[in-house]
Design a protein around this motif. Structure first.
Motif, short mmCIF file in Angstrom:
data_model
loop_
_atom_site.label_atom_id
_atom_site.label_comp_id
_atom_site.label_asym_id
_atom_site.label_seq_id
_atom_site.Cartn_x
_atom_site.Cartn_y
_atom_site.Cartn_z
N VAL A 585 14.37 1.46 -6.53
CA VAL A 585 14.74 1.41 -5.11
C VAL A 585 13.87 0.41 -4.37
N ALA A 586 12.57 0.42 -4.66
CA ALA A 586 11.67 -0.53 -4.00
C ALA A 586 12.08 -1.97 -4.31
N ALA A 587 12.41 -2.24 -5.57
CA ALA A 587 12.83 -3.59 -5.94
C ALA A 587 14.16 -3.95 -5.28
N ARG A 596 14.33 -10.28 5.89
CA ARG A 596 14.63 -9.67 7.17
C ARG A 596 13.80 -8.40 7.36
N PRO A 597 13.59 -7.95 8.60
CA PRO A 597 12.91 -6.67 8.81
C PRO A 597 13.64 -5.56 8.05
N LEU A 598 12.87 -4.65 7.42
CA LEU A 598 13.43 -3.64 6.54
C LEU A 598 12.91 -2.26 6.91
N VAL A 599 13.81 -1.27 6.84
CA VAL A 599 13.40 0.13 6.91
C VAL A 599 14.07 0.85 5.75
N LEU A 600 13.27 1.58 4.98
CA LEU A 600 13.74 2.36 3.83
C LEU A 600 13.32 3.81 4.08
N PHE A 616 6.32 2.38 -3.96
CA PHE A 616 6.77 1.74 -2.72
C PHE A 616 5.65 0.93 -2.08
N THR A 617 4.48 1.51 -1.98
CA THR A 617 3.37 0.75 -1.38
C THR A 617 2.96 -0.41 -2.29
N GLY A 618 3.08 -0.21 -3.61
CA GLY A 618 2.75 -1.30 -4.53
C GLY A 618 3.71 -2.45 -4.43
N ALA A 619 4.93 -2.19 -3.95
CA ALA A 619 5.92 -3.26 -3.77
C ALA A 619 5.75 -3.97 -2.44
N GLY A 620 4.70 -3.62 -1.68
CA GLY A 620 4.43 -4.30 -0.42
C GLY A 620 5.00 -3.61 0.80
N PRO A 639 6.98 24.45 6.77
CA PRO A 639 6.82 23.15 6.10
C PRO A 639 5.42 22.96 5.50
N ARG A 640 5.43 22.65 4.20
CA ARG A 640 4.19 22.42 3.46
C ARG A 640 4.20 21.12 2.68
N GLU A 641 5.38 20.63 2.32
CA GLU A 641 5.50 19.45 1.47
C GLU A 641 5.89 18.23 2.31
N GLN A 642 5.27 17.09 2.01
CA GLN A 642 5.62 15.83 2.66
C GLN A 642 6.48 15.01 1.68
N ILE A 643 7.77 15.27 1.69
CA ILE A 643 8.64 14.61 0.71
C ILE A 643 9.73 13.76 1.36
N ASP A 644 9.80 13.76 2.70
CA ASP A 644 10.73 12.88 3.42
C ASP A 644 9.91 11.76 4.04
N HIS A 645 10.31 10.52 3.78
CA HIS A 645 9.45 9.39 4.14
C HIS A 645 10.24 8.26 4.78
N VAL A 646 9.48 7.39 5.49
CA VAL A 646 10.00 6.16 6.06
C VAL A 646 9.05 5.03 5.69
N PHE A 647 9.57 4.00 5.04
CA PHE A 647 8.79 2.80 4.72
C PHE A 647 9.39 1.61 5.46
N VAL A 648 8.54 0.65 5.83
CA VAL A 648 8.99 -0.55 6.52
C VAL A 648 8.36 -1.78 5.88
N SER A 649 8.91 -2.92 6.20
CA SER A 649 8.35 -4.18 5.70
C SER A 649 7.14 -4.57 6.56
N PRO A 650 6.22 -5.37 6.01
CA PRO A 650 5.07 -5.82 6.80
C PRO A 650 5.53 -6.55 8.06
N GLY A 651 4.83 -6.30 9.15
CA GLY A 651 5.20 -6.90 10.43
C GLY A 651 5.96 -5.95 11.33
N VAL A 652 6.57 -4.93 10.77
CA VAL A 652 7.24 -3.89 11.56
C VAL A 652 6.22 -2.80 11.85
N THR A 653 6.02 -2.47 13.12
CA THR A 653 5.04 -1.46 13.49
C THR A 653 5.75 -0.16 13.86
N ALA A 654 5.04 0.96 13.63
CA ALA A 654 5.63 2.28 13.84
C ALA A 654 4.82 3.07 14.85
#
Length: 677
Positions: A585-587, A596-600, A616-620, A639-654
């Motif tokens: 998925v990361a690739a 382009r700006p990315l959100v995964l 995911f973090t290793g893919a930048g 809620p105890r588990e952190q299993i839902d996530h949001v990743f973005v491309s560098p340059g996008v701030t959250a």
């Protein structure tokens, strides 16, 4: 009303009520008893099938007490359970009410089979009327709607069923005189119900197939809402009715209809989204035709009643007298069958018992096949063989026998019935047309509000379909883009709802859908901006029972700005993490974004710091929730588990990371505001 029409109406209304209960019972087994895969599949299956095994005693009860009293009591219990489910708060009470309603429905079927030797007209009308009614409701059952419209319509349906049941009982002077005639038609009740609800007459599957036919060359194989009233469901209803109530030449029908049904099941089992439309069209025509064949062919053993007089009436349709062709019950004084309340012990009683066992046995086939289909997603074996095996069974039962003389419905009734139901289907498609795309010229201050949510097919922790709760959990964040996991677009096991379309209408956001496990289960992206291109990629199972995919879409934010969005739901193999899927998925996401700006985002089934997370973090990619960690999202009530996530491309701030509390699913949504470069 003539007796045969009264019997047909009674059976059709009863089938509609029983389907209403099944649409609650099936997801209750999964979400309440099974706790969404927390209970072993073997235990879940044993619990589900046990209710159908218990119903095998119903024919003996009918012989001892009589078909009419048992039928009336069972009908009252079925109608009462159906109404009680509307008021049930969910949880264990809902589960036990649904089980009680199911058992009552099975007993009612056995009692009805004892006195109805020709059930096809009622079964077919019940199946197609339930489908059209479900379409008119937008696939959201009355039992989940509540309020005065839900209660009023539910009470009218239950009242009409009980009134017709009582009226049909009063007109019966004798039980059917047809030996064991009609057993093969009753045997098809269960398999036909499953094939109709899973494929041939599923409005939610119609919606999904119609969306796959819409799109552009930039969106190959992805489902977008159709901009027009789709013709596929209208044609499917017409094909089913015409096939069920008319007969082509005898040399053609035994080949045409079973072949069409089998072809539809095979196309469905192939898990090709673009084949879904032809699959349900073929299945609709084939299923209707096979039902007609089962009615036209009587059982191969003798049909002569030892209690009859010199007449040669077999009680299975050979007499073309108007009072006898449709209902399968001879009400004339010289019928010769035992008229005692218990049905007697002669040949008529033997035949009624065989029909009762056939009806309940057919529903047992329904249960075993449904459990086998669902358990595949826990145990990891292929399940495409289930609808194919059912199609073969229906075809074999339909063509083995000897011809009977009478047709199911005489005259022009099939044509008018088909036209009326097709018009209602067209009205349903027009009423529930998806929301069109909203054009936005530019992103305000470069900010995009994103929500990622595993919606568990629309069912909350209490086991009730809670689309309003899901919508509230999402709209509270005022999102621009919503990424959904575990999206169901027609699984009968979950009630046969198009959860995506129902939720999209509440959010007033158009969608793009990509299948994962099969053509009607997967992931979706909803957006206030137009989708300009898209791509989907299947992910390797790696031992995981449920399929997975990555859906990439490009949004036009106006002013020349583009945003790449990737939605996925990783499915780890038992006892391991989804490392291989995460890497792919990361690739895929970095390649698809192409600068382009990315959100995964999505349910990634991995914790921060785990090997899959590091892919995911290793893919930048950048963890958009890092500033607010920990952000637990599962289970929703604690809620105890952190299993839902949001990743973005560098340059996008959250910023503004929130996980709003809600029990509308077993996960919490995660929301974040992204500022694009």
């Amino acid at each position: 009303m003539r007796h045969r029409h009264l019997t047909t109406a009674m059976l059709a209304l009863g089938v509609m009520l029983l389907l209403d209960v099944l649409r609650v019972w099936l997801p209750s087994i999964i979400t309440i008893f099974g706790q969404a895969a927390a209970t072993p599949a073997e235990l879940l299956g044993a619990f589900a099938v046990s209710w159908f095994l218990l119903a095998l005693a119903a024919p003996a009860l009918v012989r001892r007490l009589g078909a009419r009293p048992v039928g009336l009591v069972a009908a009252g219990a079925l109608a009462g359970a159906r109404l009680a489910l509307t008021a049930a708060p969910g949880g264990r009470l809902q589960l036990w009410l649904a089980c009680a309603g199911l058992l009552a429905g099975l007993v009612w079927l056995a009692a009805t089979a004892a006195v109805v030797a020709r059930p096809v007209s009622g079964l077919a009308l019940g199946l197609v009327a339930a489908a059209v009614g479900h379409a008119l409701l937008g696939t959201e059952d009355l039992v989940w709607r509540g309020g005065w419209p839900g209660w009023t319509l539910s009470a009218l349906l239950a009242g009409a069923f009980l009134a017709v049941q009582a009226g049909a009982g009063r007109t019966r002077a004798a039980v059917s005189t047809g030996g064991s005639g009609g057993a093969r038609a009753w045997l098809l009740a269960g398999p036909a119900t499953l094939l109709a609800g899973q494929l041939a007459l599923s409005p939610a599957v119609w919606d999904a197939a119609a969306s796959y036919r819409h799109g552009s060359p930039d969106l190959p194989g992805l489902g977008l809402p159709p901009a027009h009233v789709p013709a596929l469901p209208i044609l499917a209803v017409g094909l089913f009715v015409v096939a069920a109530f008319t007969r082509p030449p005898r040399w053609l029908a035994p080949v045409l209809w079973p072949a069409a049904l089998l072809a539809g099941a095979v196309l469905f089992a192939a898990d090709r989204a673009d084949w879904l439309g032809p699959a349900f069209l073929l299945a609709a025509g084939g299923l209707g035709g096979c039902l007609a064949l089962a009615d036209a062919l009587t059982d191969t053993h003798t049909e002569t009643d030892t209690n009859t007089d010199a007449r040669t009436d077999t009680g299975t349709g050979g007499d073309t007298d108007d009072a006898h062709t449709g209902g399968g019950i001879d009400t004339r004084p010289d019928a010769g069958a035992d008229t005692r309340s218990g049905g007697g012990t002669g040949a008529g009683s033997v035949g009624s018992g065989r029909r009762g066992h056939a009806a309940v046995g057919g529903m047992l086939v329904f249960a075993v096949a449904a459990v086998a289909y669902y358990a595949a997603y826990d145990l990891g074996y292929p399940n495409g063989w289930v609808p194919v095996a059912l199609a073969v069974l229906v075809g074999v039962v339909a063509v083995t026998g000897r011809p009977a003389a009478a047709s199911v419905l005489p005259g022009t009734a099939p044509a008018w019935t088909a036209v009326g139901l097709m018009l209602l289907t067209a009205v349903a498609a027009g009423i529930h047309r998806p929301v069109p795309a909203t054009e936005r010229r530019a992103v305000a201050a470069g900010n995009v509000r994103v929500v990622a949510y595993n919606v568990r097919m629309g069912f909350g922790l209490d086991g009730r379909l809670d689309l309003d709760g899901l919508a509230r959990a999402v709209t509270g964040s005022r999102p621009d883009v919503v990424l959904l996991s575990e999206v169901d677009r027609g699984w009968l096991l979950n009630g046969g709802h198009d959860t995506l379309a129902l939720l999209a209408r509440r959010l007033r956001m158009p969608y793009v859908f990509a299948p994962a496990a099969d053509p009607v289960w997967g992931d979706a992206v909803l957006s206030r901006w137009p989708v300009r291109s898209g791509e989907t990629r299947p992910l390797p199972a790696g031992g995981a029972p449920t399929g997975a995919q990555a859906l990439g879409v490009t949004l036009d934010l106006g002013g020349g700005a583009r945003l790449a969005v990737v939605a996925t739901h990783l499915q780890p193999p038992p006892g391991r993490g989804p490392v291989t899927q995460a890497r792919q998925v990361a690739a895929f996401a970095t390649r698809y974004a192409a600068g382009r700006p990315l959100v995964l985002a999505g349910d990634l089934n991995t914790e921060p710091g785990d090997p899959a997370f590091l892919e995911f973090t290793g893919a930048g990619l950048v963890d958009a929730l890092a500033s607010a960690r920990p952000v637990p999202t599962s289970p929703a009530d604690d809620p105890r588990e952190q299993i839902d996530h949001v990743f973005v491309s560098p340059g996008v701030t959250a910023a503004d990371v929130v996980a709003p509390r809600s029990t509308a699913s077993d996960h919490l949504p995660v929301t974040v505001t992204l500022t694009l470069p």
